[in-house]
Structure formats: structure tokens, C-alpha cells
Write a protein that holds these residues in place. Structure first.
Motif, short mmCIF file in Angstrom:
data_model
loop_
_atom_site.label_atom_id
_atom_site.label_comp_id
_atom_site.label_asym_id
_atom_site.label_seq_id
_atom_site.Cartn_x
_atom_site.Cartn_y
_atom_site.Cartn_z
N ILE A 72 0.88 -1.03 -0.02
CA ILE A 72 -0.27 0.07 -0.03
C ILE A 72 0.87 1.21 0.06
O ILE A 72 0.56 2.19 -0.64
CB ILE A 72 -0.99 -0.07 1.32
CG1 ILE A 72 -1.95 -1.04 0.99
CG2 ILE A 72 -1.68 1.29 1.52
CD1 ILE A 72 -3.12 -1.26 2.19
N ILE A 73 1.95 1.23 0.64
CA ILE A 73 2.90 2.35 0.89
C ILE A 73 3.78 2.67 -0.58
O ILE A 73 4.02 3.64 -1.24
CB ILE A 73 3.76 2.13 1.88
CG1 ILE A 73 2.77 2.22 3.30
CG2 ILE A 73 4.77 3.47 1.85
CD1 ILE A 73 3.66 2.04 4.70
N ASN A 74 4.35 1.38 -1.01
CA ASN A 74 5.41 1.55 -2.08
C ASN A 74 4.73 1.04 -3.46
O ASN A 74 5.40 1.16 -4.50
CB ASN A 74 6.55 0.62 -1.64
CG ASN A 74 7.19 1.42 -0.64
OD1 ASN A 74 7.40 2.38 -0.44
ND2 ASN A 74 7.65 0.45 0.51
N GLY A 75 3.33 0.69 -3.39
CA GLY A 75 2.93 0.14 -4.64
C GLY A 75 3.56 -1.16 -5.09
O GLY A 75 3.58 -2.09 -4.19
N LYS A 76 3.59 -1.38 -6.57
CA LYS A 76 4.07 -2.68 -7.03
C LYS A 76 5.54 -2.95 -7.28
O LYS A 76 6.08 -1.85 -7.92
CB LYS A 76 2.99 -2.77 -8.34
CG LYS A 76 3.55 -4.51 -8.87
CD LYS A 76 2.49 -4.70 -9.94
CE LYS A 76 2.78 -6.02 -10.53
NZ LYS A 76 1.90 -6.48 -11.79
N ASP A 77 6.29 -3.83 -7.00
CA ASP A 77 7.53 -4.20 -7.16
C ASP A 77 7.54 -5.03 -8.42
O ASP A 77 7.42 -6.16 -8.32
CB ASP A 77 8.29 -4.75 -6.11
CG ASP A 77 9.78 -5.08 -6.29
OD1 ASP A 77 10.25 -5.09 -7.29
OD2 ASP A 77 10.53 -4.97 -5.27
N HIS A 78 7.87 -4.21 -9.54
CA HIS A 78 7.66 -5.16 -10.85
C HIS A 78 8.77 -6.33 -11.03
O HIS A 78 8.55 -7.05 -11.64
CB HIS A 78 7.86 -4.15 -12.06
CG HIS A 78 6.71 -3.30 -12.07
ND1 HIS A 78 5.42 -3.51 -12.47
CD2 HIS A 78 6.48 -2.05 -11.69
CE1 HIS A 78 4.62 -2.71 -12.74
NE2 HIS A 78 5.14 -1.69 -12.38
N LYS A 79 9.83 -5.94 -10.39
CA LYS A 79 10.89 -7.01 -10.40
C LYS A 79 10.67 -8.31 -9.63
O LYS A 79 10.74 -9.44 -10.15
CB LYS A 79 12.12 -6.35 -9.72
CG LYS A 79 13.46 -7.41 -9.72
CD LYS A 79 14.03 -7.64 -11.15
CE LYS A 79 15.27 -8.30 -11.14
NZ LYS A 79 15.58 -9.50 -10.62
N LYS A 80 10.04 -8.33 -8.39
CA LYS A 80 9.50 -9.31 -8.01
C LYS A 80 8.47 -10.22 -8.56
O LYS A 80 8.25 -11.33 -8.69
CB LYS A 80 8.92 -8.86 -6.34
CG LYS A 80 9.90 -8.79 -5.33
CD LYS A 80 9.31 -8.52 -4.00
CE LYS A 80 10.42 -8.34 -2.94
NZ LYS A 80 9.50 -8.21 -1.56
N CYS A 81 7.42 -9.52 -9.24
CA CYS A 81 6.49 -9.84 -9.79
C CYS A 81 6.88 -10.66 -11.12
O CYS A 81 6.70 -11.63 -11.32
CB CYS A 81 5.40 -8.78 -10.53
SG CYS A 81 4.11 -9.35 -11.34
N SER A 82 7.85 -9.97 -11.75
CA SER A 82 8.43 -10.51 -12.81
C SER A 82 9.25 -11.83 -12.56
O SER A 82 9.07 -12.82 -13.08
CB SER A 82 9.38 -9.52 -13.67
OG SER A 82 10.05 -9.99 -14.93
N ASP A 83 10.07 -11.76 -11.40
CA ASP A 83 10.67 -13.05 -11.04
C ASP A 83 9.77 -14.14 -10.83
O ASP A 83 10.16 -15.36 -11.37
CB ASP A 83 11.62 -12.69 -10.11
CG ASP A 83 12.79 -11.62 -10.14
OD1 ASP A 83 13.13 -11.52 -11.69
OD2 ASP A 83 13.46 -11.29 -9.40
N PHE A 84 8.80 -13.79 -10.12
CA PHE A 84 7.88 -15.10 -10.12
C PHE A 84 7.14 -15.57 -11.35
O PHE A 84 7.14 -16.71 -11.50
CB PHE A 84 6.63 -14.48 -9.26
CG PHE A 84 5.95 -15.70 -8.53
CD1 PHE A 84 6.16 -16.75 -7.96
CD2 PHE A 84 4.52 -15.68 -9.02
CE1 PHE A 84 5.30 -17.88 -7.40
CE2 PHE A 84 3.53 -16.89 -8.76
CZ PHE A 84 4.09 -17.77 -7.99
N LEU A 85 7.03 -14.66 -12.27
CA LEU A 85 6.26 -15.16 -13.48
C LEU A 85 7.34 -15.94 -14.26
O LEU A 85 6.73 -16.99 -14.90
CB LEU A 85 5.80 -14.09 -14.51
CG LEU A 85 4.84 -12.98 -13.90
CD1 LEU A 85 4.50 -12.02 -14.77
CD2 LEU A 85 3.57 -14.16 -14.00
#
Length: 266
Positions: A229-242
Motif C-alpha cells: 500500500i505504501i510503495n505500490g508494486k515491485d515489478h521485479k519481484k512480480c516478473s521473477d515469480f512469472l
């Protein structure tokens, strides 16, 4: 060619297309043969000259590499955007496991995107038949998208289905960076730029996150804590999981946990 006609032919295409149903040949498991992927689409029509497209060139939006509608198609008049909501079967399937995507969702992500592409091509062909030049940015040979490993413009592209949807009035962003439409956010987006002059739809919002209540449900749903909620989305973490799902479910991949078990899924 008017807006009503475009919506009508698109809806009929989705209802009748064999691509909207999982074939025996493609089914991951036998019980998914015949599963319907999408419900009826919803549309939003925007002006190609909307000043908000120009704002996307700013660094705090997408950046200078974002191409305006008229850079994709000189003398463009209208940007057509649509959202295809996933069926209940796709959504409910992805709620069962809290970490890994369900077979239903994997089909929705991969076979579903094939249908999105074909719907774009179908609408494009009908516009061309009516003597209106049009293009599909994401299928154009100038289109590119990148991950952190490929370019300094990390996790970006020169056309964005989500941002186009926002500018045209289809919906606003959620905390997970998906688009929340009147049919929710569990589904897929598409867009076409055309020279046909259509009256832009009225936007029911002014703020980029207006439809998001910041309830934090997607924060709890994310299996790798990529949303805050504070920092929004971490695209790197999301991409690594994908990437992990791509290894596990090759040739498919996906996640979608932030789009289910949340108030805005529908």
C-alpha cells in the motif's frame, strides 16, 4: 462504422469463436475441455488527440519512448479499447491455490491472449473493409516491451494497453497496477488505433486510482509480497515469480492472484 456496430460484431465474435473454448488438443487436463474463457467484452472509445496521451511521455508516467496514437498512425482519429472479463470458472479456479496459478488461469492467460489477438485482427479487418485505415499497436513491428534485463527502460513498452484503457475511459488503475473496469479487473485488455471518427466516451473518473479503495486485499493475495500500500508494486519481484511459473508450467505461465479474491475482481 459506428460504436454500436463495433461493439455488436465484437460481442458476436466472442460468443461464436471456437478460440473462446478450450479444445481437446490444448487442454491441460481432460475436465477443462470446452471451458469458456471470456464473457462479453466492454469497450471505451477515446480521441487520438486526447491530451492525456501526451502526459504518458513524461518520466513519471511511461516516458519519451511511449508513442502517441498519431505516431503509430498519422491522422488517427480514435483509439478503441476493450476489456474481456474472465468467466467465473477461470476466476474460481485461480482461488484454490494461494501460490501457484491454476490450470484454468494458465489457459486464460495464454489461450485467452490468442483470442484477444484474434479479436483485434477481426475488428481491424472490419474497419479496413469499411475503408478506415487502422492498426493494432501491440501487433505492429515497431512495438516493443522490456524487462529489467533487456534495457534501462525496465518493465516498460512503447504502447500500453492499461494506460490506453485509462485515457479512453475504460477504468482506473488499482494498487496492483491492473485496470479496474465496470466489469472488474480479472480479464485481458486490447486496443486499436483507427482513422474512423467516433465520439469519445465520457470518463466517469478524474483520478488515476479512483476506482481503487486501497483496501489491501491484493497485497495479501500476492504470493511473493510484490505489492505494498505504501510503495505500490515491485515489478521485479512480480516478473521473477512469472519466470518461475514459466519454468514450472512451460509453455504457459501466469499468476493473477492479485486479480482474484479481491473486491475488484468483478
Amino acid at each position: 462504422m459506428d460504436k454500436q456496430n463495433i461493439v455488436k460484431i465484437a460481442s458476436e465474435f466472442i460468443k461464436t469463436s471456437e478460440l473462446n473454448y478450450i479444445s481437446n488438443e490444448n487442454a491441460i487436463s481432460e475436465e477443462l475441455v470446452g471451458m469458456k474463457i471470456f464473457e462479453e467484452p466492454i469497450f471505451a472509445f477515446g480521441s487520438a488527440d486526447d491530451e492525456n496521451f501526451k502526459l504518458l511521455k513524461y518520466p513519471n508516467a511511461i516516458g519519451e519512448h511511449f508513442l502517441l496514437p498519431n505516431e503509430w498512425l498519422p491522422n488517427a482519429k480514435t483509439v478503441i479499447t476493450f476489456f474481456l472479463p474472465f468467466t467465473d470458472e477461470v476466476i474460481k479456479g485461480n482461488k484454490k491455490d494461494k501460490k501457484w496459478p491454476s490450470n484454468q488461469w494458465l489457459h486464460g492467460r495464454i489461450e485467452g491472449q490468442v483470442l484477444v489477438k484474434n479479436l483485434c485482427l477481426f475488428i481491424n479487418s472490419k474497419l479496413n473493409e469499411a475503408n478506415y485505415e487502422s492498426i493494432i499497436p501491440t501487433l505492429d513491428n515497431r512495438f516493443w516491451s522490456s524487462t529489467e534485463s533487456e534495457t534501462k527502460k525496465s518493465f516498460s513498452s512503447n504502447w500500453s494497453e492499461r494506460h490506453a484503457a485509462f485515457v479512453c475511459g475504460l477504468g482506473t488503475f488499482g494498487l496492483s497496477k491492473g485496470i479496474i473496469t465496470e466489469k472488474g479487473m480479472a480479464g485481458r485488455l486490447g486496443s486499436i488505433i483507427t482513422k474512423v471518427q467516433l465520439i469519445p466516451d465520457n470518463k466517469n473518473y478524474t483520478d488515476i486510482y479512483e476506482y481503487c479503495t486501497m483496501c489491501g486485499a491484493c497485497v495479501k493475495s500476492c504470493p511473493v509480497d510484490a505489492i505494498s500500500i505504501i510503495n505500490g508494486k515491485d515489478h521485479k519481484k512480480c516478473s521473477d515469480f512469472l519466470d518461475l511459473t514459466s519454468e514450472k508450467y512451460k509453455p504457459r505461465y501466469g499468476c493473477g492472484k492479485c486479480q482474484v479474491s479481491v473486491p475488484c475482481e468483478r
